[in-house]
Write a protein that holds these residues in place. Structure first.
Motif, PDB file in Angstrom:
ATOM      1  N   TRP A 106      42.715  41.001  38.268  1.00 58.46           N
ATOM      2  CA  TRP A 106      42.024  41.344  39.513  1.00 58.46           C
ATOM      3  C   TRP A 106      40.632  40.700  39.547  1.00 58.46           C
ATOM      4  O   TRP A 106      40.239  40.103  40.539  1.00 58.46           O
ATOM      5  CB  TRP A 106      41.920  42.866  39.657  1.00 58.46           C
ATOM      6  CG  TRP A 106      41.453  43.287  41.018  1.00 58.46           C
ATOM      7  CD1 TRP A 106      42.221  43.485  42.119  1.00 58.46           C
ATOM      8  CD2 TRP A 106      40.102  43.558  41.407  1.00 58.46           C
ATOM      9  NE1 TRP A 106      41.435  43.859  43.179  1.00 58.46           N
ATOM     10  CE2 TRP A 106      40.135  43.906  42.774  1.00 58.46           C
ATOM     11  CE3 TRP A 106      38.877  43.526  40.747  1.00 58.46           C
ATOM     12  CZ2 TRP A 106      38.996  44.226  43.483  1.00 58.46           C
ATOM     13  CZ3 TRP A 106      37.739  43.850  41.455  1.00 58.46           C
ATOM     14  CH2 TRP A 106      37.799  44.205  42.802  1.00 58.46           C
ATOM     15  N   GLU A 107      39.913  40.799  38.443  1.00 60.79           N
ATOM     16  CA  GLU A 107      38.560  40.239  38.389  1.00 60.79           C
ATOM     17  C   GLU A 107      38.583  38.718  38.509  1.00 60.79           C
ATOM     18  O   GLU A 107      37.751  38.122  39.195  1.00 60.79           O
ATOM     19  CB  GLU A 107      37.862  40.666  37.092  1.00 60.79           C
ATOM     20  CG  GLU A 107      36.421  40.187  36.973  1.00 60.79           C
ATOM     21  CD  GLU A 107      35.475  40.765  38.014  1.00 60.79           C
ATOM     22  OE1 GLU A 107      34.347  40.220  38.142  1.00 60.79           O
ATOM     23  OE2 GLU A 107      35.828  41.730  38.716  1.00 60.79           O
ATOM     24  N   SER A 108      39.539  38.053  37.865  1.00 53.88           N
ATOM     25  CA  SER A 108      39.631  36.590  37.944  1.00 53.88           C
ATOM     26  C   SER A 108      39.945  36.122  39.359  1.00 53.88           C
ATOM     27  O   SER A 108      39.412  35.119  39.823  1.00 53.88           O
ATOM     28  CB  SER A 108      40.701  36.066  36.978  1.00 53.88           C
ATOM     29  OG  SER A 108      40.301  36.266  35.648  1.00 53.88           O
ATOM     30  N   VAL A 109      40.798  36.868  40.060  1.00 58.74           N
ATOM     31  CA  VAL A 109      41.112  36.525  41.442  1.00 58.74           C
ATOM     32  C   VAL A 109      39.923  36.852  42.340  1.00 58.74           C
ATOM     33  O   VAL A 109      39.541  36.056  43.199  1.00 58.74           O
ATOM     34  CB  VAL A 109      42.388  37.265  41.913  1.00 58.74           C
ATOM     35  CG1 VAL A 109      42.596  37.090  43.414  1.00 58.74           C
ATOM     36  CG2 VAL A 109      43.599  36.758  41.149  1.00 58.74           C
ATOM     37  N   ARG A 110      39.308  38.028  42.138  1.00 63.05           N
ATOM     38  CA  ARG A 110      38.163  38.434  42.965  1.00 63.05           C
ATOM     39  C   ARG A 110      37.044  37.409  42.892  1.00 63.05           C
ATOM     40  O   ARG A 110      36.444  37.044  43.892  1.00 63.05           O
ATOM     41  CB  ARG A 110      37.646  39.805  42.526  1.00 63.05           C
ATOM     42  CG  ARG A 110      36.550  40.371  43.450  1.00 63.05           C
ATOM     43  CD  ARG A 110      35.844  41.558  42.836  1.00 63.05           C
ATOM     44  NE  ARG A 110      35.080  41.205  41.664  1.00 63.05           N
ATOM     45  CZ  ARG A 110      33.881  40.585  41.676  1.00 63.05           C
ATOM     46  NH1 ARG A 110      33.338  40.235  42.812  1.00 63.05           N
ATOM     47  NH2 ARG A 110      33.246  40.305  40.558  1.00 63.05           N
ATOM     48  N   ARG A 111      36.781  36.898  41.689  1.00 64.90           N
ATOM     49  CA  ARG A 111      35.709  35.913  41.501  1.00 64.90           C
ATOM     50  C   ARG A 111      36.089  34.525  42.000  1.00 64.90           C
ATOM     51  O   ARG A 111      35.236  33.660  42.147  1.00 64.90           O
ATOM     52  CB  ARG A 111      35.358  35.806  40.016  1.00 64.90           C
ATOM     53  CG  ARG A 111      34.618  36.995  39.464  1.00 64.90           C
ATOM     54  CD  ARG A 111      34.514  36.970  37.949  1.00 64.90           C
ATOM     55  NE  ARG A 111      34.493  35.646  37.360  1.00 64.90           N
ATOM     56  CZ  ARG A 111      33.516  35.175  36.589  1.00 64.90           C
ATOM     57  NH1 ARG A 111      32.481  35.934  36.327  1.00 64.90           N
ATOM     58  NH2 ARG A 111      33.594  33.977  36.069  1.00 64.90           N
ATOM     59  N   GLY A 112      37.383  34.289  42.222  1.00 61.85           N
ATOM     60  CA  GLY A 112      37.833  32.979  42.669  1.00 61.85           C
ATOM     61  C   GLY A 112      38.151  32.023  41.532  1.00 61.85           C
ATOM     62  O   GLY A 112      38.423  30.847  41.767  1.00 61.85           O
ATOM     63  N   ASP A 113      38.109  32.517  40.283  1.00 61.70           N
ATOM     64  CA  ASP A 113      38.445  31.657  39.145  1.00 61.70           C
ATOM     65  C   ASP A 113      39.926  31.300  39.166  1.00 61.70           C
ATOM     66  O   ASP A 113      40.307  30.184  38.808  1.00 61.70           O
ATOM     67  CB  ASP A 113      38.115  32.353  37.821  1.00 61.70           C
ATOM     68  CG  ASP A 113      36.636  32.697  37.700  1.00 61.70           C
ATOM     69  OD1 ASP A 113      35.804  31.987  38.317  1.00 61.70           O
ATOM     70  OD2 ASP A 113      36.315  33.674  37.010  1.00 61.70           O
ATOM     71  N   VAL A 114      40.759  32.243  39.545  1.00 62.70           N
ATOM     72  CA  VAL A 114      42.189  32.002  39.721  1.00 62.70           C
ATOM     73  C   VAL A 114      42.449  32.074  41.219  1.00 62.70           C
ATOM     74  O   VAL A 114      42.218  33.111  41.848  1.00 62.70           O
ATOM     75  CB  VAL A 114      43.031  33.044  38.962  1.00 62.70           C
ATOM     76  CG1 VAL A 114      44.509  32.919  39.316  1.00 62.70           C
ATOM     77  CG2 VAL A 114      42.822  32.887  37.462  1.00 62.70           C
TER      78      VAL A 114
END
Length: 195
Positions: free
Chosen positions: A107-115
């Motif tokens: 969730w955090e990786s998607v939220r930040r836009g990294d994934v």
């Protein structure tokens, strides 16, 4: 019939996340858009025809994995933590992430836009190949596939997949608006052709 497992990594404009008051984490977007080209893979590009997932959505239990890792299961159609729908635009998904380390990390990786991409794993049931002489490459059209998993991923093959972290209602509204805009464009073009 010897079928090989295939994986596709898709790039998307928006991978959406949302978090409810009870800390439920959801990501949503498009696994793939129909009739849009993938990046060049070896000597070919690929498109997915509308309806290619129809049988899989009716008959298969489909898993959501983190970057194709079956040790990191994020959801399943079996218990509706993964919801998939073919619409006129493509294969849409909504995924309720588990309250686990890898679920929170996803969730955090998607939220930040990294994934910001989505991939899918499948077996080909029916496809069509065409040589594009002007481009000196082949185009493969996936007509019917046996879909078994989707995966948020940092390295997608299709540039038009979408995933993000926002409310599903906002997401539906934005897609409905895109569809209305496309219909209005078509209507205007028809009207111009009549005059």
């Amino acid at each position: 019939m010897n079928r090989e497992k295939e994986l596709r990594y898709l790039s998307i404009e928006k991978l959406e996340t949302r978090k409810t008051e009870d800390d439920k984490m959801t990501i949503s977007g498009y696994v793939v858009q129909f009739n849009k080209r993938s990046k060049v893979m070896w000597d070919f590009v690929e498109v997915v025809a509308k309806g290619a997932f129809r049988e899989s959505l009716k008959n298969n239990v489909i898993k959501a994995l983190w970057n194709h890792d079956s040790n990191l299961v994020l959801g399943s159609t079996k218990n509706s933590t993964l919801r998939l729908l073919e619409d006129d635009f493509g294969l849409r998904f909504e995924l309720d992430l588990p309250n686990t380390n890898w679920g929170r990390d996803a969730w955090e990786s998607v939220r930040r836009g990294d994934v910001d991409g989505v991939s899918f794993g499948f077996f080909v049931i029916e496809d069509n190949w065409e040589y594009l002489k002007d481009e000196d490459l082949y185009q493969r059209t996936l007509l019917n596939v046996d879909l078994f998993e989707i995966s948020p991923t940092p390295f997608p093959a299709y540039g038009d997949s979408q995933v993000s972290c926002r409310s599903f209602e906002e997401f539906k509204t934005s897609i409905e608006q895109q569809n209305k805009n496309e219909l209005n464009k078509r209507k205007m073009m028809l009207e111009l052709d009549l005059f």
